[in-house]
Every structure is written in C-alpha cells, then in structure tokens.
Write a protein that holds these residues in place. Sequence first.
Motif, PDB file in Angstrom:
ATOM      1  N   GLU A  81      76.679  -9.469  28.007  1.00  0.00           N
ATOM      2  CA  GLU A  81      75.403  -8.834  27.683  1.00  0.00           C
ATOM      3  C   GLU A  81      74.286  -9.706  28.241  1.00  0.00           C
ATOM      4  O   GLU A  81      74.296 -10.916  28.037  1.00  0.00           O
ATOM      5  CB  GLU A  81      75.255  -8.671  26.175  1.00  0.00           C
ATOM      6  N   ASN A  82      73.356  -9.095  28.942  1.00  0.00           N
ATOM      7  CA  ASN A  82      72.256  -9.758  29.650  1.00  0.00           C
ATOM      8  C   ASN A  82      72.703 -10.002  31.100  1.00  0.00           C
ATOM      9  O   ASN A  82      73.697 -10.691  31.337  1.00  0.00           O
ATOM     10  CB  ASN A  82      71.851 -11.096  29.005  1.00  0.00           C
ATOM     11  N   PRO A  83      72.005  -9.447  32.061  1.00  0.00           N
ATOM     12  CA  PRO A  83      72.413  -9.575  33.464  1.00  0.00           C
ATOM     13  C   PRO A  83      72.264 -10.975  34.040  1.00  0.00           C
ATOM     14  O   PRO A  83      72.842 -11.272  35.077  1.00  0.00           O
ATOM     15  CB  PRO A  83      71.480  -8.581  34.190  1.00  0.00           C
ATOM     16  N   ASN A  84      71.526 -11.843  33.381  1.00  0.00           N
ATOM     17  CA  ASN A  84      71.301 -13.192  33.888  1.00  0.00           C
ATOM     18  C   ASN A  84      72.334 -14.147  33.289  1.00  0.00           C
ATOM     19  O   ASN A  84      72.307 -14.414  32.087  1.00  0.00           O
ATOM     20  CB  ASN A  84      69.885 -13.657  33.536  1.00  0.00           C
ATOM     21  N   PRO A  85      73.263 -14.682  34.094  1.00  0.00           N
ATOM     22  CA  PRO A  85      74.293 -15.573  33.551  1.00  0.00           C
ATOM     23  C   PRO A  85      73.734 -16.777  32.796  1.00  0.00           C
ATOM     24  O   PRO A  85      74.333 -17.237  31.826  1.00  0.00           O
ATOM     25  CB  PRO A  85      75.056 -16.022  34.800  1.00  0.00           C
ATOM     26  N   SER A  86      72.568 -17.277  33.227  1.00  0.00           N
ATOM     27  CA  SER A  86      72.001 -18.463  32.573  1.00  0.00           C
ATOM     28  C   SER A  86      71.499 -18.174  31.166  1.00  0.00           C
ATOM     29  O   SER A  86      71.250 -19.096  30.385  1.00  0.00           O
ATOM     30  CB  SER A  86      70.856 -19.032  33.419  1.00  0.00           C
ATOM     31  N   LEU A  87      71.363 -16.880  30.823  1.00  0.00           N
ATOM     32  CA  LEU A  87      70.897 -16.505  29.488  1.00  0.00           C
ATOM     33  C   LEU A  87      72.041 -16.000  28.613  1.00  0.00           C
ATOM     34  O   LEU A  87      71.813 -15.308  27.626  1.00  0.00           O
ATOM     35  CB  LEU A  87      69.809 -15.423  29.599  1.00  0.00           C
ATOM     36  N   ARG A  88      73.244 -16.391  28.979  1.00  0.00           N
ATOM     37  CA  ARG A  88      74.430 -15.939  28.242  1.00  0.00           C
ATOM     38  C   ARG A  88      74.329 -16.141  26.740  1.00  0.00           C
ATOM     39  O   ARG A  88      74.593 -15.238  25.942  1.00  0.00           O
ATOM     40  CB  ARG A  88      75.655 -16.694  28.767  1.00  0.00           C
ATOM     41  N   ASP A  89      73.917 -17.330  26.336  1.00  0.00           N
ATOM     42  CA  ASP A  89      73.944 -17.674  24.919  1.00  0.00           C
ATOM     43  C   ASP A  89      72.757 -17.140  24.132  1.00  0.00           C
ATOM     44  O   ASP A  89      72.573 -17.499  22.961  1.00  0.00           O
ATOM     45  CB  ASP A  89      74.041 -19.190  24.755  1.00  0.00           C
ATOM     46  N   MET A  90      71.969 -16.270  24.760  1.00  0.00           N
ATOM     47  CA  MET A  90      70.874 -15.615  24.051  1.00  0.00           C
ATOM     48  C   MET A  90      71.357 -14.385  23.291  1.00  0.00           C
ATOM     49  O   MET A  90      70.645 -13.847  22.452  1.00  0.00           O
ATOM     50  CB  MET A  90      69.773 -15.215  25.032  1.00  0.00           C
ATOM     51  N   GLN A  91      72.579 -13.942  23.589  1.00  0.00           N
ATOM     52  CA  GLN A  91      73.124 -12.738  22.964  1.00  0.00           C
ATOM     53  C   GLN A  91      74.264 -13.102  22.021  1.00  0.00           C
ATOM     54  O   GLN A  91      75.159 -13.887  22.376  1.00  0.00           O
ATOM     55  CB  GLN A  91      73.632 -11.762  24.040  1.00  0.00           C
ATOM     56  N   PHE A  92      74.236 -12.488  20.842  1.00  0.00           N
ATOM     57  CA  PHE A  92      75.246 -12.807  19.827  1.00  0.00           C
ATOM     58  C   PHE A  92      76.655 -12.473  20.315  1.00  0.00           C
ATOM     59  O   PHE A  92      77.595 -13.245  20.098  1.00  0.00           O
ATOM     60  CB  PHE A  92      74.948 -12.039  18.535  1.00  0.00           C
ATOM     61  N   THR A  93      76.824 -11.321  20.985  1.00  0.00           N
ATOM     62  CA  THR A  93      78.158 -10.924  21.444  1.00  0.00           C
ATOM     63  C   THR A  93      78.736 -11.956  22.401  1.00  0.00           C
ATOM     64  O   THR A  93      79.910 -12.326  22.311  1.00  0.00           O
ATOM     65  CB  THR A  93      78.102  -9.551  22.144  1.00  0.00           C
ATOM     66  N   ASN A  94      77.902 -12.445  23.312  1.00  0.00           N
ATOM     67  CA  ASN A  94      78.366 -13.458  24.265  1.00  0.00           C
ATOM     68  C   ASN A  94      78.782 -14.739  23.550  1.00  0.00           C
ATOM     69  O   ASN A  94      79.812 -15.344  23.872  1.00  0.00           O
ATOM     70  CB  ASN A  94      77.263 -13.767  25.277  1.00  0.00           C
ATOM     71  N   LYS A  95      77.977 -15.159  22.587  1.00  0.00           N
ATOM     72  CA  LYS A  95      78.295 -16.382  21.845  1.00  0.00           C
ATOM     73  C   LYS A  95      79.605 -16.216  21.076  1.00  0.00           C
ATOM     74  O   LYS A  95      80.418 -17.148  20.990  1.00  0.00           O
ATOM     75  CB  LYS A  95      77.148 -16.716  20.900  1.00  0.00           C
ATOM     76  N   ALA A  96      79.801 -15.025  20.528  1.00  0.00           N
ATOM     77  CA  ALA A  96      81.037 -14.773  19.783  1.00  0.00           C
ATOM     78  C   ALA A  96      82.250 -14.811  20.706  1.00  0.00           C
ATOM     79  O   ALA A  96      83.292 -15.384  20.362  1.00  0.00           O
ATOM     80  CB  ALA A  96      80.946 -13.417  19.079  1.00  0.00           C
ATOM     81  N   LEU A  97      82.123 -14.233  21.904  1.00  0.00           N
ATOM     82  CA  LEU A  97      83.243 -14.238  22.842  1.00  0.00           C
ATOM     83  C   LEU A  97      83.536 -15.644  23.345  1.00  0.00           C
ATOM     84  O   LEU A  97      84.700 -16.002  23.562  1.00  0.00           O
ATOM     85  CB  LEU A  97      82.954 -13.297  24.017  1.00  0.00           C
TER      86      LEU A  97
END
Length: 264
Positions: free
Chosen positions: A29-45
């Motif tokens: 979630e979020n097209p910018n890889p550097s902002l990965r940890d801004m989204q809860f789903t990404n952090k959970a994965l």
Amino acid sequence: MRINLDSPYDDGEVFEREDGGWYFSYHQENPNPSLRDMQFTNKALMACIADRVPVGVLREREVRKGNSPEYDVLGLAVPVSWQAGFFFFEGVRTDGAWHRGDTMSEVLLSTAQAQDDSTERDESPPSDDYDARLRIARQIVARRGQRAFRAALMQAYGGRCAISGTNAEAALEAAHLLPYRGKESNVLQNGLLLRADIHTLFDLRLLAIEPASRCVRVSQQLAKTSYRELEGVRLAEPAAQNQRPAIAVLETIWRPFLEAERQT
C-alpha cells in the motif's frame, strides 16, 4: 488479504508449483517504496515476514461493476520477503509446508516467461531463414549488453571473464550488478565481464560475490553440479581501483543471496 483485479497497484499473477505450492507478488500500500512503513497493512506484513506468520489470501473472480465482488479462497500464504515496493508470498501446501528459496527471482522468471509465451504466440513467424537468424542475432546483442558498456568492461578485464577466466569474446557479456536503470547504470563499478552461463546464474542469485573476501559463493542449489568448482574463486579485478565493483554494490547483492540461502 485480497487480490483485486482492478487494483490501482501492480499485483502479480499467482503461479503454481508441481508440488502443490504457489507463489506471487503483492504491491505494498502506497506507491512509494520509501513510504512503506506509513501504512498499517505494510507494517503488519513486515512483522509477518519476521515471524513467518501466514495470512489468508482471497482472489477476485472477475470485475463486476456495480455489484459486490466475489472471491476465491486460495488459502494461507507466508510473506517471505519485501523488495522495491513488493511483498513476495509462498502459499502453504496441504501438508502445512511451503517452498523455501528465492521467491522474488522465481516470480520475476515466471512473469517474464508468461509474457514471453504470450508474445511468441502473437508474433508472426520468421519470413525466411535470414529473418530467423536476424532475430537470434538481436537476442544475442541484447543479452551481451550495450556496446559501449561491454567494450569498456572488455578493456578493463582484459577480455576475460572475471570469474572463470574465459577469453572467448563471443561468450562474454556485460553484466550489471544492480539492475539497469538508465545510462547512469553503465559505470564500471556496477559491472562485471562474465561468461554467458555464469551471467545467467548471477542474475538468478545462484552465484554471488562475498564483499569482504571478493570471492565467489555458490548456492546450495548448485552443490551437485559442475559449478560447485567456482566456490571460493577470487574475483579477477581490474588494476585500477575505480574500475572495480563498488563494495556498496556487492553488499546490496550479497544480503538477498544470504537470505535466499537461509530459506533453501
């Protein structure tokens, strides 16, 4: 998690293994890889990757405008890695196991193969023998790398493969250590002159260069092949320091190689 057909992200196709396993890529979630940890789903994965926790996977059957979507339940899948904005998953088999290896490389290969098969079906056959040979020549030229970059590597490495020492010019290719991202990638510190077969294995992460020793390390997957003889071979490098592979580049390749070996 859900794989939607009309997703704004470039989620990959689900590929099946002969042993009942399956694998796929899923854009964060979020097209910018550097902002990965801004989204809860990404952090959970990312936490699931660290703890090897599987997640349930649903795949949309078809796009139904104005209607509620319907999904097929694919089962449980383990997120095994993340890179450049994509999560890579291994499906859990009915016996509770999942494949351990370099899933990202397998996704890339399977995707490229599927696209190649599609292009081959759509492409008209060669009109004559000359046309057929010309197509082969184009493939060889593309694989060898851009002419100027290859010529610079040929000069820097004395026309010999940096690993095997092969001096047959027709078999030597310009290998990018980090993927080609435009002309700025064509610098000697991001390249090696490699024999064609070794170049392929290098791209598949079945070979890597240990940054500290500058020696070749061979994947466990090649342990019973003739390529095991390359284990421990010291990289032959140019005399000029500024023409040798950069330590930061080698480390970027080394880390995922080690991770893939741990999963094998």
